[in-house]
Design an enzyme around this catalytic site. Sequence first.
Site, short mmCIF file in Angstrom:
data_model
loop_
_atom_site.label_atom_id
_atom_site.label_comp_id
_atom_site.label_asym_id
_atom_site.label_seq_id
_atom_site.Cartn_x
_atom_site.Cartn_y
_atom_site.Cartn_z
N ARG A 96 -5.67 -0.85 -13.83
CA ARG A 96 -6.08 -2.08 -13.14
C ARG A 96 -5.58 -3.25 -13.96
NH1 ARG A 96 -6.63 0.51 -9.29
NH2 ARG A 96 -8.46 0.85 -8.00
N GLU A 154 -3.96 -9.95 -8.87
CA GLU A 154 -2.87 -9.54 -7.98
C GLU A 154 -3.09 -9.99 -6.54
OE1 GLU A 154 -2.93 -5.45 -9.13
OE2 GLU A 154 -3.81 -4.80 -7.26
N HIS A 173 1.13 -2.54 -6.70
CA HIS A 173 -0.02 -1.62 -6.61
C HIS A 173 0.29 -0.50 -5.60
CE1 HIS A 173 -4.61 -1.34 -7.29
NE2 HIS A 173 -4.10 -0.15 -7.03
#
Length: 344
Positions: free
Chosen positions: A236, A265, A305
């Site tokens: 993360r 993000e 991601h």
Amino acid sequence: MATIAFFGTLRSWEEGVIREHLSDHTLLFYPTPLSPSFIPEEAKEADIISVFVDAQVSADVIAAFPRLKGIVTRSTGYDHIDLEAAAERGIVVANVPSYGENTVAEHAFGLLLALSKRIVDGYDMLRQRGEYDPSRLTGFDLKGKTLGVVGTGRIGQHAIRIGNGFQMRVLGYDAYPRKELEAELGFRYVDSLEELLRQVNVLTLHVPYLPSTHHLINRDNIRLLPKGAVIINTSRGPVVETEALFAALVDGHLGGAGLDVVEEEGFIKDELNLLAHGSAEQHNLRVALMNHKLIDMPNVIVTPHSAFNTREALERILRTSLEDIDAILQGSPVNVVEPPQGRV
Ligand code: NAI
């Protein structure tokens, strides 16, 4: 008959499987992630909500669903859900505990190999600039290098296996080491993160995001890594302090970074919307600016991601999410995530 609301992008085949499996229930689909600024009126009657990591399931959001019995996240990580707020209302939170140990570890090595073999540089050189000059693409071998795996859970263990496949020397650090894994997988635990950092050429992070892992790699410890070391983060974003990473890359202490996740993000994804309607604090803006600089650096590779995103993993995620929903509907939940109690 229950009302189940799905938030976040679903591919059409996923929606088809869901509609068939839950045909007895009222289903609502919203491609937009659930957040304080997106709670559709008709969804507030939901008994169960299904979200992805781009959601912000805060206490306020949970309070907007008076009938809610379950929150099912179509992910392993659950740091986007306020577990305490859910527990206070007796709302079950369920996740997908394992679907991607190989998928995410393979992505970590994808990032590492892209850096070590200068694959993106070579691709850019040839395709974007039409140049053919291998002399400018010298990389480094993985064989013989030391790999440091932080978090020796499901994904970390797979990273250890892959590292051994490349004949790397593998060291591990975990807040809850399982010594029996050393012989089983072929690596050695060290007693502290600092000890690990001092010894590794490649650091790969596989811890969940918890208060104890916030900025686990930070300005005080990042320079313990030997000069030229590479950081791979598929865990993360906030596990790494962006400012520390940025500074260590700019002054050349680090040789590179492969990041599937970055701090803030969500901000990258929807900058315009956030600037217009969100509360863009100065810290967020600073981190967002650094993210853009990181994305532009030649020795940094950032993916959006997407480490989880393979056909096989998506099928496993969907299967488990539907099991989670069935189990909540039947009153015997599975894959339940509890608020951390006394864990580091
Ligand atoms: P896991 O729960 O199997 O393993 C996590 C390990 O971290 C455990 O061994 C735990 O003891 C250790 N740990 C916890 N706190 C620690 C600390 N403070 N210091 C050192 N070790 C600590 O989790 P799994 O399945 O391996 O996933 C790890 C993380 O990867 C997830 O929590 C998620 O955030 C991330 N992930 C990212 C994906 C992506 O697409 N980029 C996809 C799936 C997961």
